[in-house]
Design a protein around this motif. Structure first.
Motif, PDB file in Angstrom:
ATOM      1  N   GLY A 193     -40.755  17.426  76.472  1.00  0.00           N
ATOM      2  CA  GLY A 193     -41.881  18.303  76.778  1.00  0.00           C
ATOM      3  C   GLY A 193     -41.475  19.731  77.081  1.00  0.00           C
ATOM      4  O   GLY A 193     -42.335  20.601  77.252  1.00  0.00           O
ATOM      5  N   LEU A 194     -40.154  20.004  77.119  1.00  0.00           N
ATOM      6  CA  LEU A 194     -39.692  21.370  77.361  1.00  0.00           C
ATOM      7  C   LEU A 194     -39.833  22.247  76.120  1.00  0.00           C
ATOM      8  O   LEU A 194     -39.820  23.484  76.231  1.00  0.00           O
ATOM      9  CB  LEU A 194     -38.219  21.368  77.806  1.00  0.00           C
ATOM     10  N   ALA A 195     -39.958  21.628  74.944  1.00  0.00           N
ATOM     11  CA  ALA A 195     -39.959  22.388  73.687  1.00  0.00           C
ATOM     12  C   ALA A 195     -40.904  23.583  73.700  1.00  0.00           C
ATOM     13  O   ALA A 195     -40.490  24.705  73.364  1.00  0.00           O
ATOM     14  CB  ALA A 195     -40.258  21.458  72.509  1.00  0.00           C
ATOM     15  N   PRO A 196     -42.168  23.392  74.093  1.00  0.00           N
ATOM     16  CA  PRO A 196     -43.094  24.533  74.003  1.00  0.00           C
ATOM     17  C   PRO A 196     -42.801  25.664  74.977  1.00  0.00           C
ATOM     18  O   PRO A 196     -43.432  26.721  74.890  1.00  0.00           O
ATOM     19  CB  PRO A 196     -44.465  23.907  74.291  1.00  0.00           C
ATOM     20  N   LEU A 197     -41.848  25.462  75.901  1.00  0.00           N
ATOM     21  CA  LEU A 197     -41.517  26.542  76.837  1.00  0.00           C
ATOM     22  C   LEU A 197     -40.574  27.564  76.211  1.00  0.00           C
ATOM     23  O   LEU A 197     -40.423  28.669  76.729  1.00  0.00           O
ATOM     24  CB  LEU A 197     -40.871  25.972  78.106  1.00  0.00           C
ATOM     25  N   TYR A 198     -39.910  27.198  75.107  1.00  0.00           N
ATOM     26  CA  TYR A 198     -38.920  28.092  74.491  1.00  0.00           C
ATOM     27  C   TYR A 198     -39.548  28.910  73.371  1.00  0.00           C
ATOM     28  O   TYR A 198     -40.294  28.383  72.544  1.00  0.00           O
ATOM     29  CB  TYR A 198     -37.738  27.283  73.950  1.00  0.00           C
ATOM     30  N   GLY A 199     -39.219  30.188  73.339  1.00  0.00           N
ATOM     31  CA  GLY A 199     -39.735  31.076  72.309  1.00  0.00           C
ATOM     32  C   GLY A 199     -38.925  30.989  71.029  1.00  0.00           C
ATOM     33  O   GLY A 199     -37.833  30.404  70.993  1.00  0.00           O
ATOM     34  N   GLN A 200     -39.452  31.631  69.995  1.00  0.00           N
ATOM     35  CA  GLN A 200     -38.786  31.624  68.698  1.00  0.00           C
ATOM     36  C   GLN A 200     -37.456  32.378  68.794  1.00  0.00           C
ATOM     37  O   GLN A 200     -37.416  33.513  69.276  1.00  0.00           O
ATOM     38  CB  GLN A 200     -39.691  32.285  67.661  1.00  0.00           C
ATOM     39  N   GLY A 201     -36.376  31.721  68.359  1.00  0.00           N
ATOM     40  CA  GLY A 201     -35.059  32.357  68.429  1.00  0.00           C
ATOM     41  C   GLY A 201     -34.422  32.280  69.797  1.00  0.00           C
ATOM     42  O   GLY A 201     -33.446  32.985  70.074  1.00  0.00           O
ATOM     43  N   ALA A 202     -34.955  31.419  70.649  1.00  0.00           N
ATOM     44  CA  ALA A 202     -34.388  31.283  71.997  1.00  0.00           C
ATOM     45  C   ALA A 202     -32.941  30.792  71.926  1.00  0.00           C
ATOM     46  O   ALA A 202     -32.527  30.162  70.947  1.00  0.00           O
ATOM     47  CB  ALA A 202     -35.231  30.309  72.815  1.00  0.00           C
ATOM     48  N   MET A 203     -32.177  31.123  72.958  1.00  0.00           N
ATOM     49  CA  MET A 203     -30.779  30.711  73.058  1.00  0.00           C
ATOM     50  C   MET A 203     -30.549  29.962  74.365  1.00  0.00           C
ATOM     51  O   MET A 203     -31.016  30.383  75.420  1.00  0.00           O
ATOM     52  CB  MET A 203     -29.860  31.938  73.061  1.00  0.00           C
ATOM     53  N   LEU A 204     -29.778  28.880  74.269  1.00  0.00           N
ATOM     54  CA  LEU A 204     -29.355  28.133  75.456  1.00  0.00           C
ATOM     55  C   LEU A 204     -27.837  28.074  75.484  1.00  0.00           C
ATOM     56  O   LEU A 204     -27.218  27.710  74.482  1.00  0.00           O
ATOM     57  CB  LEU A 204     -29.895  26.695  75.399  1.00  0.00           C
ATOM     58  N   SER A 205     -27.250  28.444  76.612  1.00  0.00           N
ATOM     59  CA  SER A 205     -25.840  28.116  76.857  1.00  0.00           C
ATOM     60  C   SER A 205     -25.813  27.013  77.898  1.00  0.00           C
ATOM     61  O   SER A 205     -26.295  27.199  79.019  1.00  0.00           O
ATOM     62  CB  SER A 205     -25.049  29.327  77.378  1.00  0.00           C
ATOM     63  N   TYR A 206     -25.283  25.860  77.484  1.00  0.00           N
ATOM     64  CA  TYR A 206     -25.212  24.710  78.380  1.00  0.00           C
ATOM     65  C   TYR A 206     -23.744  24.405  78.642  1.00  0.00           C
ATOM     66  O   TYR A 206     -23.031  23.965  77.748  1.00  0.00           O
ATOM     67  CB  TYR A 206     -25.922  23.502  77.749  1.00  0.00           C
ATOM     68  N   GLU A 207     -23.293  24.715  79.830  1.00  0.00           N
ATOM     69  CA  GLU A 207     -21.897  24.536  80.186  1.00  0.00           C
ATOM     70  C   GLU A 207     -20.980  25.212  79.153  1.00  0.00           C
ATOM     71  O   GLU A 207     -19.961  24.656  78.745  1.00  0.00           O
ATOM     72  CB  GLU A 207     -21.555  23.049  80.318  1.00  0.00           C
ATOM     73  N   GLY A 208     -21.398  26.390  78.708  1.00  0.00           N
ATOM     74  CA  GLY A 208     -20.578  27.194  77.815  1.00  0.00           C
ATOM     75  C   GLY A 208     -20.782  26.918  76.336  1.00  0.00           C
ATOM     76  O   GLY A 208     -20.238  27.638  75.496  1.00  0.00           O
ATOM     77  N   GLU A 209     -21.606  25.915  76.003  1.00  0.00           N
ATOM     78  CA  GLU A 209     -21.871  25.581  74.600  1.00  0.00           C
ATOM     79  C   GLU A 209     -23.202  26.221  74.202  1.00  0.00           C
ATOM     80  O   GLU A 209     -24.193  26.094  74.929  1.00  0.00           O
ATOM     81  CB  GLU A 209     -21.953  24.056  74.464  1.00  0.00           C
ATOM     82  N   LEU A 210     -23.215  26.897  73.062  1.00  0.00           N
ATOM     83  CA  LEU A 210     -24.375  27.692  72.670  1.00  0.00           C
ATOM     84  C   LEU A 210     -25.272  26.949  71.672  1.00  0.00           C
ATOM     85  O   LEU A 210     -24.783  26.380  70.693  1.00  0.00           O
ATOM     86  CB  LEU A 210     -23.898  29.011  72.041  1.00  0.00           C
ATOM     87  N   PHE A 211     -26.580  26.999  71.923  1.00  0.00           N
ATOM     88  CA  PHE A 211     -27.579  26.406  71.037  1.00  0.00           C
ATOM     89  C   PHE A 211     -28.638  27.456  70.743  1.00  0.00           C
ATOM     90  O   PHE A 211     -29.122  28.121  71.662  1.00  0.00           O
ATOM     91  CB  PHE A 211     -28.215  25.176  71.692  1.00  0.00           C
ATOM     92  N   SER A 212     -28.978  27.610  69.474  1.00  0.00           N
ATOM     93  CA  SER A 212     -29.935  28.651  69.074  1.00  0.00           C
ATOM     94  C   SER A 212     -31.169  28.024  68.465  1.00  0.00           C
ATOM     95  O   SER A 212     -31.062  27.209  67.538  1.00  0.00           O
ATOM     96  CB  SER A 212     -29.300  29.593  68.047  1.00  0.00           C
ATOM     97  N   GLY A 213     -32.315  28.412  68.954  1.00  0.00           N
ATOM     98  CA  GLY A 213     -33.583  27.943  68.394  1.00  0.00           C
ATOM     99  C   GLY A 213     -34.116  26.751  69.168  1.00  0.00           C
ATOM    100  O   GLY A 213     -33.366  25.935  69.695  1.00  0.00           O
ATOM    101  N   GLN A 214     -35.432  26.672  69.188  1.00  0.00           N
ATOM    102  CA  GLN A 214     -36.121  25.630  69.964  1.00  0.00           C
ATOM    103  C   GLN A 214     -35.643  24.229  69.597  1.00  0.00           C
ATOM    104  O   GLN A 214     -35.397  23.392  70.472  1.00  0.00           O
ATOM    105  CB  GLN A 214     -37.625  25.760  69.669  1.00  0.00           C
ATOM    106  N   GLU A 215     -35.469  23.989  68.305  1.00  0.00           N
ATOM    107  CA  GLU A 215     -35.135  22.642  67.857  1.00  0.00           C
ATOM    108  C   GLU A 215     -33.757  22.223  68.373  1.00  0.00           C
ATOM    109  O   GLU A 215     -33.579  21.130  68.934  1.00  0.00           O
ATOM    110  CB  GLU A 215     -35.160  22.588  66.317  1.00  0.00           C
TER     111      GLU A 215
END
Lengths: 123, 123
Positions: free
Chosen positions: A25-47
């Protein structure tokens, strides 16, 4: 528009309530092109972000927020800093830090940057 | 222009080296209208920020960075998150989190938002 503090507190409460009960259910909270760094690992995009969050290897998690701070930026974004503790399954309690950069798009407020770190030190 | 990671690492190294040796020297790192939240207390503008930092009641301090993360924002700002440990005078070592939002102005990169928290939890 409400104050940064009111908006920020609502966001933090909604984010961790959703995280702890229904990570997908967190998906709709992220914008288009959002970036997540999780413990130093980078993820780009909502999916990619939601795939990471939903595949984290614990069944239950509880976040407890110790402090939160909210700043408006010169670009009209909302900077949110959270220091807290979490407990995953039967693991020991860990401290964590999470930082969000949110922007309004249309009528909604979306996360464009999310940086998460456990507070693990070498000593 | 160098990568966010290269710029961010240079900034973090310079910031804490200056903090630990000459706090007044931090002034030129802050941009016009910068904001600092220090343990939840808000300071606005370079003068108020540096007055707070130079009046912190310790003689010696050493920051040690455990992790840092760097994100470019959709607004072209640089978001820097630091998790580390510090030792002030003869106090015990404390964990801390500090978040910076930097923007380029002319040829320089300046801090516009700075949020500092000790990692102190209730349990």
């Amino acid at each position: 528009m409400s104050s940064p503090e009111v908006i920020g507190k609502q966001f933090v409460a909604a984010f961790y309530q959703t995280f702890d009960t229904n990570r997908a259910g967190l998906a709709p909270l992220y914008g288009q092109g959002a970036m997540l760094s999780y413990e130093g690992e980078l993820f780009s995009g909502q999916e990619a972000i939601v795939q990471k969050l939903t595949s984290l290897p614990f069944q239950t998690i509880v976040h407890q927020v110790t402090t939160h701070d909210f700043h408006l930026t010169v670009d009209g974004g909302l900077l949110v800093t959270v220091v807290g503790q979490l407990k995953a399954d039967s693991d020991p309690i860990h401290g964590f830090t999470e930082v969000f950069y949110l922007k309004q798009v249309g009528d909604g407020l979306f996360v464009f940057n999310d940086i998460f770190r456990l507070a693990l030190h070498h000593q």
